[in-house]
Design a protein around this motif. Structure first.
Motif, mmCIF file in Angstrom:
data_model
loop_
_atom_site.group_PDB
_atom_site.id
_atom_site.type_symbol
_atom_site.label_atom_id
_atom_site.label_comp_id
_atom_site.label_asym_id
_atom_site.label_seq_id
_atom_site.Cartn_x
_atom_site.Cartn_y
_atom_site.Cartn_z
ATOM 1 N N ARG A 1 -27.785 -43.909 -27.326
ATOM 2 C CA ARG A 1 -28.035 -45.119 -26.244
ATOM 3 C C ARG A 1 -27.864 -46.304 -26.817
ATOM 4 O O ARG A 1 -28.213 -47.207 -26.220
ATOM 5 N N GLU B 1 -37.364 -43.332 -25.244
ATOM 6 C CA GLU B 1 -36.133 -42.986 -24.640
ATOM 7 C C GLU B 1 -35.497 -42.014 -25.818
ATOM 8 O O GLU B 1 -34.822 -40.845 -25.279
ATOM 9 N N GLU C 1 -40.040 -48.876 -26.071
ATOM 10 C CA GLU C 1 -39.251 -48.134 -24.909
ATOM 11 C C GLU C 1 -38.045 -47.270 -25.436
ATOM 12 O O GLU C 1 -37.560 -46.189 -25.028
ATOM 13 N N GLU C 2 -37.462 -47.903 -26.727
ATOM 14 C CA GLU C 2 -36.204 -47.259 -27.058
ATOM 15 C C GLU C 2 -36.726 -45.889 -27.856
ATOM 16 O O GLU C 2 -35.971 -44.903 -27.837
#
Ligand SMILES: [Zn+2]
Length: 298
Positions: free
Chosen positions: A155, A212, A208-209
């Protein structure tokens, strides 16, 4: 004048389309965690240059580790094990980033007490032996850790971070000073057994990372036939070992609290368990409970 022109050229190249992929799945079939679009912010418009630098950094790390006898040989059972697990996860990486089809995947094990692992952009993975021994990881749990680290790389979390900070100081950073941030080294690597590892600049990922990466991790694991519920066991174990040692494990110091991650994974378990059951060829309702392994918590 020359500098200005250079800057404009770099900025123009910096904004490329993010990759978003949704694999076609027959209706009604379980399809795991939905893939969302990646950030459109990209720097290092020259992927080849980036690839070369990442490759160089990784090979420098390996050769320094070897000099210090900290590189576990390729025929060691734990290296064979890590590579076998990676081999099962990798085919599913392109769902999260189509470019991964061209990555030159590598998996190595560094002899260090550190409870750590990372995956550089381009698919260069390293585990520290401490994470295997201290947490007594099952194969399912190794797959979760590896999937999480691969998730950061797929990502392009490191890249995104660098892109954001780069915006203000682009040219200076590209001159080399900020290059190490591109490595996407996940946890704190201070105090590592190898100097090379210690020299790598730490990159802190946002919550958030992290979420994910967790989701990519359980999705990759499930598709490859590794139990996604191992993600919950892993974070529980991490917490228990930390508590037993009276201080957080290095991996935890850069990873937000286990409780919120466990909650988030539980929330998404219904999406990945059917995928796991399909990979195992069993009825999702007939899955036996996940069994972890014991750890010494003192
Ligand atoms: Zn992470």
């Amino acid at each position: 004048m020359k500098t200005v022109k250079h800057t404009i050229a770099l900025l123009a190249l910096a904004v490329c389309a993010g990759a978003g992929a949704a694999s076609a799945q027959p209706q009604g079939e379980p399809d795991g965690i939905p893939v969302t679009r990646m950030s459109r912010m990209r720097v290092f418009s020259d992927p080849q240059q980036f690839e070369q630098q990442s490759k160089l950094q990784y090979s420098q790390l390996l050769s320094e580790a070897q000099q210090k006898q900290a590189l576990v040989p390729a025929n060691h059972p734990q290296v064979l094990r890590l590579r076998a697990i990676a081999k099962r996860l990798i085919p599913y990486a392109t769902r999260w980033n189509p470019e991964a089809a061209r990555w030159q995947w590598e998996v190595n094990l560094l002899n260090s007490k550190q409870v750590n692992a990372f995956c550089m952009p381009g698919g260069r993975i390293a585990f520290f032996s401490g994470i295997l021994t201290q947490l007594n990881l099952t194969d399912d749990e190794v797959a979760i850790v590896m999937g999480h680290e691969i998730g950061h790389a797929l990502r392009e979390h490191g890249r995104e971070r660098a892109a954001k900070s780069e915006a203000t100081n682009l040219v200076g950073k590209l001159a080399g000073a900020g290059l190490s941030a591109w490595l996407g080294v996940d946890p704190r690597l201070t105090g590592a057994a190898t100097n090379a590892a210690a020299q790598l600049t730490v990159l802190h990922f946002s919550r958030e990372e992290e979420t994910e990466a967790d989701m990519v991790g359980i999705d990759l694991a499930a598709r490859a036939g590794y139990d996604p519920r191992a993600g919950i066991a892993l974070w529980e174990k991490m917490g228990a070992v930390s508590q037993g040692q009276g201080q957080p494990l290095p991996f935890l110091s850069t990873h937000p609290s286990g409780d919120s991650r466990i909650a988030e994974m539980n929330k998404n378990m219904a999406l990945v368990l059917p995928v796991y059951a399909r990979a195992k060829g069993v009825n999702p309702n007939a899955l036996p409970a996940y069994r972890t392994s014991a750890v010494a918590t003192r």
